[in-house]
Design an enzyme around this catalytic site. Structure first.
Site, PDB file in Angstrom:
ATOM      1  N   ARG A  47       0.385   9.224  -5.677  1.00 30.40           N
ATOM      2  CA  ARG A  47       0.908   8.686  -4.420  1.00 30.40           C
ATOM      3  C   ARG A  47       1.501   7.292  -4.574  1.00 30.40           C
ATOM      4  NH1 ARG A  47      -4.540   9.517  -4.111  1.00 30.40           N
ATOM      5  NH2 ARG A  47      -5.968   7.811  -3.602  1.00 30.40           N
TER       6      ARG A  47
ATOM      7  N   GLN B 202       2.002   7.176   3.443  1.00 29.54           N
ATOM      8  CA  GLN B 202       1.038   8.179   3.906  1.00 29.54           C
ATOM      9  C   GLN B 202       0.905   9.306   2.874  1.00 29.54           C
ATOM     10  OE1 GLN B 202       1.944  11.362   6.894  1.00 29.54           O
ATOM     11  NE2 GLN B 202       0.635  10.110   8.231  1.00 29.54           N
ATOM     12  N   SER B 203      -0.353   9.615   2.533  1.00 28.96           N
ATOM     13  CA  SER B 203      -0.602  10.654   1.531  1.00 28.96           C
ATOM     14  C   SER B 203      -1.180  11.898   2.186  1.00 28.96           C
ATOM     15  CB  SER B 203      -1.573  10.135   0.464  1.00 28.96           C
ATOM     16  OG  SER B 203      -2.893  10.069   0.999  1.00 28.96           O
ATOM     17  N   GLU B 204      -1.237  12.975   1.416  1.00 32.39           N
ATOM     18  CA  GLU B 204      -1.825  14.215   1.909  1.00 32.39           C
ATOM     19  C   GLU B 204      -3.293  13.998   2.284  1.00 32.39           C
ATOM     20  OE1 GLU B 204      -1.105  16.471  -1.538  1.00 32.39           O
ATOM     21  OE2 GLU B 204       1.012  16.860  -1.096  1.00 32.39           O
TER      22      GLU B 204
ATOM     23  N   ARG C 276       0.863  -1.192   0.000  1.00 33.96           N
ATOM     24  CA  ARG C 276       0.000   0.000   0.000  1.00 33.96           C
ATOM     25  C   ARG C 276       0.897   1.239   0.000  1.00 33.96           C
ATOM     26  NH1 ARG C 276      -3.809   2.558   4.764  1.00 33.96           N
ATOM     27  NH2 ARG C 276      -4.857   4.089   3.431  1.00 33.96           N
ATOM     28  N   HIS C 277       0.463   2.272  -0.712  1.00 33.21           N
ATOM     29  CA  HIS C 277       1.243   3.502  -0.804  1.00 33.21           C
ATOM     30  C   HIS C 277       1.530   4.078   0.580  1.00 33.21           C
ATOM     31  CE1 HIS C 277      -2.247   6.011   0.234  1.00 33.21           C
ATOM     32  NE2 HIS C 277      -2.951   5.217  -0.565  1.00 33.21           N
TER      33      HIS C 277
ATOM     34  N   GLU D 261      -6.962   3.308  -7.347  1.00 36.48           N
ATOM     35  CA  GLU D 261      -7.827   3.447  -6.183  1.00 36.48           C
ATOM     36  C   GLU D 261      -9.298   3.364  -6.584  1.00 36.48           C
ATOM     37  OE1 GLU D 261      -8.677   3.061  -3.246  1.00 36.48           O
ATOM     38  OE2 GLU D 261      -7.811   4.719  -2.094  1.00 36.48           O
TER      39      GLU D 261
END
Length: 316
Positions: free
Chosen positions: A121, A64-66, A61-62, A149
């Site tokens: 991301r 941490q995103s904004e 999983r990517h 996503e």
């Protein structure tokens, strides 16, 4: 081409087409030979051995995103353009180091092949992962839109987003479709197409460099939390109820499907039962993973009624 010439009253001699090339080849005519009754056996015997399956399919999983730290980011920036935070970059690089340690232990000819979602991301996560690998260790990279996503619709109103997610929680995560977006069931449909592509790539050895047959190839899917859970659901044929009980991956987290004794992919080769229970696997799902750990590709588990107890309540 095969020609028959009579030799005696009851037998013939098989003359092969290469007889005309100089050397005379003969063998006894046996009408009960399995090869004559089933010509496909001759074809199968002449076919090259299938390429070795990749050792692992690693789901990432990517980082941490904004959007993970501020849902309001989705009202200002289109979902595909949401990038990583500083922490997200650190998580991606740390995950890359964990993958390298895993795939390089005990072998010298290992390589990795990446499939990545086209969202910003995930592409940034891939770049973070990639810092752990030299170019000669990367067998290839493919951007794959089908592992993107879940589409949440075109949210610009933060309050509307909150309301829709609450409705989804009550309605059910798998079937609820966001306005102008997707449900997890929609994601399941496109993941089904991707899974067939992935299996075909595995069967033909697309990940193997020309002339090599390394059993130490590793596939890495860089994607999103729900999409990866749907991928596992589709691969292992989990039910909707079982899917609903799964927990999300951590940002920068990974789950490893690794070949067991018979060549099938099992989560129990790398992970413990406790880890998989924390992810959301039930006792029945763990039993199936235990079978996957020793079974061969193409085999069916005739001793286990797959999810049967949940359907036929009179057995309870």
């Amino acid at each position: 081409m095969v020609c028959l010439s009579p030799v005696g009253p009851a037998r013939g001699r098989i003359r092969c087409c290469e007889d005309t090339l100089g050397r005379h080849h003969t063998r006894r005519w046996n009408p009960t030979s399995p090869e004559l009754q089933f010509p496909e056996l001759l074809l199968r015997a002449s076919m090259p051995l299938p390429p070795p399956r990749p050792r692992r399919i690693i789901l990432v999983r990517h980082g941490q995103s904004e959007g993970n730290v501020d849902e309001g980011a989705y009202t200002r920036v289109p979902d595909p353009r949401i990038g990583l935070t500083i922490r997200g970059w650190e998580e991606a690089e740390a995950c890359g180091r964990r993958i390298r340690q895993l795939v390089s232990t005990g072998c010298d000819d290992w390589k990795v092949y990446f499939y990545v979602s086209p969202y910003r991301r995930t592409l940034e996560t891939l770049r973070g992962l990639g810092k752990a690998f030299e170019s000669e260790r990367i067998a290839g990279v493919r951007e794959e839109p089908r592992i993107r996503e879940q589409d949440f619709g075109n949210f610009q109103d933060r309050e509307k987003m909150r309301v829709e997610k609450e409705i989804r929680r009550r309605y059910g995560r798998f079937f609820y479709r966001f306005p102008n977006g997707e449900s997890a069931a929609d994601v399941y449909d496109r993941i089904t197409g991707f899974r067939e592509t992935l299996r075909a790539d595995i069967d033909i050895g697309r990940f193997q460099p020309p002339g090599l047959r390394s059993p130490n190839m590793n596939i890495v899917l860089v994607s999103h939390g729900l999409t990866l859970r749907v991928f596992l659901m589709r691969w292992y044929k989990w039910t909707v109820e079982q899917f609903e009980g799964l927990n999300n991956f951590d940002n920068g987290g990974m789950l490893v499907m690794q070949t067991g004794e018979g060549g099938r992919y099992s989560l129990l080769v790398h992970h413990t039962e406790e880890e998989l229970q924390a992810f959301g696997l039930t006792e029945d799902m763990l039993k199936d993973q235990l079978w996957q750990k020793t079974a061969k590709p193409g085999e069916l588990n005739y001793n286990f009624m797959r999810n049967g107890q949940s359907f036929f309540t009179h057995f309870l």
